[in-house]
Design a protein around this motif. Structure first.
Motif, PDB file in Angstrom:
ATOM      1  N   ILE A 200      32.851 -38.246 -12.719  1.00  0.00           N
ATOM      2  CA  ILE A 200      33.047 -36.764 -12.664  1.00  0.00           C
ATOM      3  C   ILE A 200      32.974 -36.103 -14.094  1.00  0.00           C
ATOM      4  N   ALA A 201      33.623 -36.801 -15.066  1.00  0.00           N
ATOM      5  CA  ALA A 201      33.857 -36.204 -16.290  1.00  0.00           C
ATOM      6  C   ALA A 201      32.098 -36.483 -16.806  1.00  0.00           C
ATOM      7  N   ALA A 202      31.670 -37.534 -16.561  1.00  0.00           N
ATOM      8  CA  ALA A 202      30.247 -37.866 -16.946  1.00  0.00           C
ATOM      9  C   ALA A 202      29.227 -36.628 -16.586  1.00  0.00           C
ATOM     10  N   VAL A 203      29.540 -36.244 -15.136  1.00  0.00           N
ATOM     11  CA  VAL A 203      28.748 -35.173 -14.535  1.00  0.00           C
ATOM     12  C   VAL A 203      28.977 -33.972 -15.216  1.00  0.00           C
ATOM     13  N   LEU A 204      30.117 -33.713 -15.685  1.00  0.00           N
ATOM     14  CA  LEU A 204      30.357 -32.289 -16.416  1.00  0.00           C
ATOM     15  C   LEU A 204      29.815 -32.545 -17.949  1.00  0.00           C
ATOM     16  N   GLU A 205      29.761 -33.553 -18.396  1.00  0.00           N
ATOM     17  CA  GLU A 205      29.124 -33.669 -19.933  1.00  0.00           C
ATOM     18  C   GLU A 205      27.889 -33.770 -19.582  1.00  0.00           C
ATOM     19  N   GLU A 206      27.147 -34.182 -18.550  1.00  0.00           N
ATOM     20  CA  GLU A 206      25.689 -34.086 -18.521  1.00  0.00           C
ATOM     21  C   GLU A 206      25.205 -32.567 -18.155  1.00  0.00           C
ATOM     22  N   ILE A 207      26.034 -31.900 -17.587  1.00  0.00           N
ATOM     23  CA  ILE A 207      25.827 -30.204 -17.516  1.00  0.00           C
ATOM     24  C   ILE A 207      25.643 -29.643 -18.544  1.00  0.00           C
ATOM     25  N   SER A 208      26.916 -30.097 -19.307  1.00  0.00           N
ATOM     26  CA  SER A 208      26.922 -29.291 -20.820  1.00  0.00           C
ATOM     27  C   SER A 208      25.710 -29.576 -21.673  1.00  0.00           C
ATOM     28  N   THR A 209      25.024 -31.156 -21.594  1.00  0.00           N
ATOM     29  CA  THR A 209      24.014 -31.187 -22.313  1.00  0.00           C
ATOM     30  C   THR A 209      22.864 -30.453 -21.668  1.00  0.00           C
ATOM     31  N   LEU A 210      22.687 -30.471 -20.446  1.00  0.00           N
ATOM     32  CA  LEU A 210      21.420 -29.632 -19.808  1.00  0.00           C
ATOM     33  C   LEU A 210      21.190 -28.353 -20.184  1.00  0.00           C
ATOM     34  N   LEU A 211      22.744 -27.894 -20.325  1.00  0.00           N
ATOM     35  CA  LEU A 211      22.717 -26.362 -20.833  1.00  0.00           C
ATOM     36  C   LEU A 211      22.557 -26.046 -21.879  1.00  0.00           C
TER      37      LEU A 211
ATOM     38  N   LEU B  24      26.174 -32.762  -6.419  1.00  0.00           N
ATOM     39  CA  LEU B  24      26.317 -31.554  -6.825  1.00  0.00           C
ATOM     40  C   LEU B  24      25.120 -30.812  -7.071  1.00  0.00           C
ATOM     41  N   LYS B  25      24.967 -29.822  -6.165  1.00  0.00           N
ATOM     42  CA  LYS B  25      23.541 -28.974  -6.176  1.00  0.00           C
ATOM     43  C   LYS B  25      23.166 -28.318  -7.596  1.00  0.00           C
ATOM     44  N   TYR B  26      24.206 -27.963  -8.355  1.00  0.00           N
ATOM     45  CA  TYR B  26      24.050 -27.455  -9.389  1.00  0.00           C
ATOM     46  C   TYR B  26      23.446 -28.144 -10.339  1.00  0.00           C
ATOM     47  N   LEU B  27      23.962 -29.422 -10.365  1.00  0.00           N
ATOM     48  CA  LEU B  27      23.496 -30.541 -11.310  1.00  0.00           C
ATOM     49  C   LEU B  27      22.122 -30.862 -10.989  1.00  0.00           C
ATOM     50  N   GLU B  28      21.849 -31.096  -9.805  1.00  0.00           N
ATOM     51  CA  GLU B  28      20.314 -31.282  -9.063  1.00  0.00           C
ATOM     52  C   GLU B  28      19.389 -30.429  -9.622  1.00  0.00           C
ATOM     53  N   GLU B  29      19.764 -29.121  -9.607  1.00  0.00           N
ATOM     54  CA  GLU B  29      19.051 -27.991 -10.120  1.00  0.00           C
ATOM     55  C   GLU B  29      18.669 -28.038 -11.464  1.00  0.00           C
ATOM     56  N   LEU B  30      19.783 -28.120 -12.249  1.00  0.00           N
ATOM     57  CA  LEU B  30      19.425 -28.458 -13.556  1.00  0.00           C
ATOM     58  C   LEU B  30      18.684 -29.490 -14.082  1.00  0.00           C
ATOM     59  N   ARG B  31      19.043 -30.653 -13.231  1.00  0.00           N
ATOM     60  CA  ARG B  31      18.080 -31.789 -13.864  1.00  0.00           C
ATOM     61  C   ARG B  31      16.612 -31.646 -13.538  1.00  0.00           C
ATOM     62  N   ALA B  32      16.238 -30.767 -12.348  1.00  0.00           N
ATOM     63  CA  ALA B  32      14.787 -30.755 -12.094  1.00  0.00           C
ATOM     64  C   ALA B  32      14.140 -30.040 -13.086  1.00  0.00           C
ATOM     65  N   GLU B  33      14.920 -29.451 -14.080  1.00  0.00           N
ATOM     66  CA  GLU B  33      14.202 -28.518 -15.101  1.00  0.00           C
ATOM     67  C   GLU B  33      13.583 -29.290 -16.173  1.00  0.00           C
ATOM     68  N   PHE B  34      13.972 -30.719 -16.511  1.00  0.00           N
ATOM     69  CA  PHE B  34      13.523 -31.590 -17.522  1.00  0.00           C
ATOM     70  C   PHE B  34      13.507 -32.882 -17.148  1.00  0.00           C
ATOM     71  N   PRO B  35      12.665 -33.603 -17.835  1.00  0.00           N
ATOM     72  CA  PRO B  35      12.424 -34.907 -17.494  1.00  0.00           C
ATOM     73  C   PRO B  35      13.565 -35.832 -17.573  1.00  0.00           C
ATOM     74  N   ALA B  36      13.785 -36.625 -16.712  1.00  0.00           N
ATOM     75  CA  ALA B  36      15.064 -37.414 -16.674  1.00  0.00           C
ATOM     76  C   ALA B  36      15.588 -38.232 -17.959  1.00  0.00           C
ATOM     77  N   ALA B  37      14.429 -38.881 -18.576  1.00  0.00           N
ATOM     78  CA  ALA B  37      14.558 -39.733 -19.603  1.00  0.00           C
ATOM     79  C   ALA B  37      15.011 -38.836 -20.831  1.00  0.00           C
ATOM     80  N   ILE B  38      14.832 -37.330 -20.782  1.00  0.00           N
ATOM     81  CA  ILE B  38      15.107 -36.717 -22.266  1.00  0.00           C
ATOM     82  C   ILE B  38      16.347 -36.696 -22.742  1.00  0.00           C
TER      83      ILE B  38
END
Length: 585
Positions: free
Chosen positions: A6-17, A76-90
Motif C-alpha cells: 500500500i505504501a508503494a502504491v502511494l509512493e507511485e501516485i506521488s511520482t506520477l503526480l 485503485l481506480k485513481y492509480l490506474e487512470e494516472l498510470r494510463a497517462e504514461f508508459p509503464a517503464a518511465i
DNA sequence: GCCGTTTTCGGCCCGACTGTTTTCAGTCG
C-alpha cells in the motif's frame, strides 16, 4: 495486499503526480502518507478500519478512501487512470541519480524516451546533450549512472556496510584535525536497510578532512565535492556523504543528519513554538512574521554543546537515535517516560546457534569457547531437526548424542553453561519434527518454519499457532521468514501470533542475523504491550557470527525494548528457572 | 492533499551542490 504494498502504491501516485507537474504539496502529501503507513505499527486488518486509519498522521479523508479501496479490492481506480497517462517503464528512470521529474518529463516529451534502454541509446547518439537544460556532462553522467545501476541495487542490509561505516568513522576520528566524528543517518538509527552512509565531522580545517575523506582507500569514486559536503561511492557500492562543520554547529548537524525526516520536522516545529528556528547549524531567533496575528514566544536561546542539550532546550529528554522515527517518541520524551533501552552489555547468553552437527561451521566446543570469550554466561545449541534436509538436520540418535555431550561438557565448565536445544521444524500441518518424548529431554525448543512458505495467511497462522501451543516449544524463531532484500516474509498474521505468545508464554525471537532482523522492530512495541517476551538470537552458523547479537540489540532498542523485556538478559541462575517455568505453565 | 494551543484557509524545511546558465533551475537529502 500488504502494508508495504500500500505504501508503494502511494509512493507511485506521488511520482506520477510529479511527472504531471501537479501541486508540489499534493505530491508531498502522498509521499508523507506512504512513509507514515510504512512506519506505522498496526496490522493490515486495521487498514480497513476507518477509525484506526484516520489516527495515522498524514492520512486524511481522500487518502484514507484510497487505502480502503486498495485494502478491499486490491486495486485503485485513481492509480490506474494516472498510470494510463504514461508508459509503464518511465518510472524506472527515477532510479537514475540526477534525474528527477522535470528532466524525465523533458526526455519523454522531447525525445519520447520512456525506458532506461531508450535513454542509454539516446545518450550514445548524443541526442540527450542537445536538449535544453542538459549538456555533455549530464549526458556522460547518465551513461555512468546506468552502468552503475547494473552493478548494485542501491539498497544494503545494515550488516553489509557496518564495517565500512565504522572504519571510515574511526579513520576520520583519528585525524588530528577532526575534533568530533560520528556516523549519522539511518545507520545511526539502526535501520535494517540503508541506502547511504552519512558522516559528520567537526573541525577547524574542513579542507584537510574533505581531502582525507576523498582519498580514503574505501572510496571508489567521487560523486560531488564542495567546501562543506562531499559525496562518494564506496567499494561496496554504497553512497557515502560527509558533512564538515564547526564544533559549535556539530550537535545541530549530527541531529539533523541523523533524522529521520519526520523526526526533524517535529524538532523544528517545537523550536518554532519557542520562537526559534532550527536548522543543521544552530538555533536562532525566528524572523518576525508580518502575517502572524499573535506574537510567538521569544524564550532566550540556551547554550547547546551536545545533542542532549539540544533536546533539553526543546523541553525534551534525550531521545536515543534508534527511536527517532516519529513514532510517539516526542510524547514520551516530554513526559519523561522514554524507556531505558537495552544495552549490548545487558545480554547474558543466547539460544539459537548451530554447530557442525547440522549446517554450522564450528564445533560445539568452539562455539562454547567463543561465547565465553564474548563474556556470555550461557549458550544454547539448537541445530536443525531431521526434516531440514537442506541444512543437514539431525535425527533422534544424533540429538541424543549431542545432549549427552552437552551434559558432559557442563560438568567441566565453571561459571558458564551450555543448554541443549533443537531448532525444530514446524511441519506443514503445525506438528513438530520430533515427538514430545524427545523434546522433553531437552532444556528448550526453538520452533521455526523452513518449508512450504506459500500457504495462505490463515493456514500459515494456524500452522504456527498449533506449534506454539505445544508446551515444550520455548520460543518461535524468525517469525516471518523474511530475507531482507531477497525474500518477502511469508503471509502470517503477526498480531494473532503475538496474542498466542502472550497466552502460552512463548518467547518470540528477534533473529539478529543482519539478513533477517525478524521479528521486525515495528512490531515490538505492540508485543511488549501484550506482555510478550523477546529473545535475541544470532542464529550463528560460525563463531564470528555470534557478534551479530550486536545488530539484534540495535533492533531491540529500535523496538523500544528494555532489558526486562528480553529473556536472555536474565543471569544464569534465573534463566534456568525461566526455561523450566515455560514448560510447566 | 493534510493540518490546526495562531488557524477551517493558507500555509506546507531548506541548504548544498551541479551544470547550464549569465543569475538560477533541478536534484538530493
Amino acid at each position: 495486499m500488504t502494508k508495504n504494498e500500500i505504501a508503494a502504491v502511494l509512493e507511485e501516485i506521488s511520482t506520477l503526480l510529479e511527472l504531471k507537474g501537479e501541486n508540489p504539496f499534493k505530491i508531498r502529501a502522498y509521499t508523507n502518507a506512504a512513509r507514515s503507513i510504512e512506519a506505522w505499527g498496526g496490522s493490515l486488518s486495521d487498514l480497513k478500519n476507518e477509525e484506526a486509519l484516520s489516527k495515522i498522521p498524514g492520512i486524511g479523508k481522500s487518502i484514507a478512501d484510497k487505502i480502503k479501496e486498495l485494502a478491499a479490492t486490491g486495486s485503485l481506480k485513481y492509480l490506474e487512470e494516472l498510470r494510463a497517462e504514461f508508459p509503464a517503464a518511465i518510472l524506472e528512470l527515477f532510479s537514475i541519480p540526477g534525474l528527477g521529474a522535470k528532466k524525465i518529463k523533458a526526455l519523454y516529451e522531447e525525445l519520447q524516451i520512456s525506458s532506461i534502454g531508450q535513454l542509454l541509446k539516446a545518450c550514445e547518439t548524443g541526442r540527450v546533450a542537445k536538449l535544453p537544460g542538459f549538456g555533455e556532462t549530464t549526458q556522460a553522467k547518465i551513461c555512468r549512472a546506468i552502468e552503475e545501476r547494473a552493478r548494485h541495487s542501491g539498497y544494503f542490509q545494515f550488516g553489509q556496510i557496518a564495517n565500512e561505516a565504522e572504519t571510515l568513522k574511526s579513520d576520520l576520528a583519528g585525524r588530528p584535525d577532526a575534533l568530533q566524528a560520528h556516523v549519522a543517518g539511518s545507520y545511526r538509527r539502526r535501520k535494517e536497510i540503508v541506502h547511504d552512509v552519512d558522516l559528520v565531522v567537526a573541525t577547524r580545517k574542513p579542507e584537510a578532512i574533505t581531502k582525507f575523506f576523498a582519498g580514503h582507500p574505501l572510496v571508489e569514486s567521487i560523486i560531488a565535492q564542495g567546501p562543506t559536503k562531499s559525496s562518494v561511492r564506496l567499494r561496496s557500492g554504497i553512497q557515502c556523504d560527509l558533512r564538515v562543520v564547526t564544533v559549535a554547529e556539530y550537535p545541530f548537524a549530527l541531529a539533523y543528519f541523523t533524522g529521520n525526516k519526520e523526526h526533524n520536522i517535529g524538532l523544528r516545529s517545537r523550536a518554532l513554538q519557542c520562537g526559534w528556528t532550527l536548522n543543521e547549524y544552530r538555533l536562532a531567533p525566528s524572523p518576525p512574521d508580518p502575517k502572524a496575528k499573535k506574537k510567538r514566544g521569544t524564550k532566550k536561546i540556551p547554550k547547546v554543546r551536545d545533542e542532549a542539550e539540544l533536546y533539553r532546550a526543546l523541553d525534551l529528554d534525550f531521545i536515543p537515535p534508534e527511536l527517532r522515527e516519529n513514532r510517539s517518541e516526542f510524547e514520551a520524551a516530554e513526559k519523561h517516560s522514554l524507556p531505558k533501552l537495552i544495552e549490548k552489555e545487558d545480554l547474558r547468553g543466547t539460544f539459537h546457534c548451530h554447530t557442525t552437527a547440522s549446517d554450522g561451521h564450528n564445533t560445539l566446543e568452539e562455539m562454547s569457547q567463543a561465547a565465553q570469550t564474548l563474556g556470555l554466561e550461557y549458550l544454547g545449541i539448537a541445530d536443525h531437526s531431521r526434516s531440514s534436509i537442506q541444512a543437514h538436520g539431525i535425527d533422534e540418535a544424533a540429538l541424543r548424542a549431542q545432549i549427552a555431550t552437552i551434559r558432559k561438557l557442563n560438568k567441566k565448565l565453571d561459571g558458564f553453561r551450555l543448554f541443549a536445544g533443537i531448532e525444530c521444524d514446524i511441519l506443514r500441518d503445525g506438528s513438530l519434527d520430533f515427538p514430545d518424548e524427545v523434546l522433553s529431554q531437552l532444556d528448550y525448543v526453538v520452533a521455526s518454519v523452513h518449508s512450504v512458505f506459500n500457504l495462505s495467511e490463515a493456514d500459515m497462522t494456524r500452522r504456527v499457532i498449533r506449534a506454539m501451543e505445544n508446551p515444550f516449544v520455548t520460543m518461535l524463531a524468525h517469525p516471518t521468514g523474511r530475507l531482507l532484500l531477497k525474500r518477502e516474509p511469508y503471509e502470517i498474521d503477526i498480531s494473532a501470533i503475538l496474542d498466542v505468545a502472550a497466552r502460552t508464554g512463548t518467547w518470540i525471537e528477534l533473529n539478529a542475523a543482519p539478513k533477517r532482523l525478524d521479528l521486525d522492530w515495528r512490531w515490538w512495541p505492540r508485543a511488549k504491550e501484550r506482555g510478550v517476551k523477546c529473545v535475541i538470537n544470532p542464529d550463528a552458523h560460525r563463531v564470528e557470527r555470534l557478534q551479530d547479537l550486536w545488530f539484534g540489540v540495535g533492533i531491540a532498542r529500535k523496538g523500544w525494548l528494555t532489558k526486562t523485556d528480553v529473556m536472555n538478559c536474565l543471569p544464569l541462575g534465573k534463566i534456568e528457572a525461566a526455561l523450566r517455568a515455560k514448560r510447566t505453565r
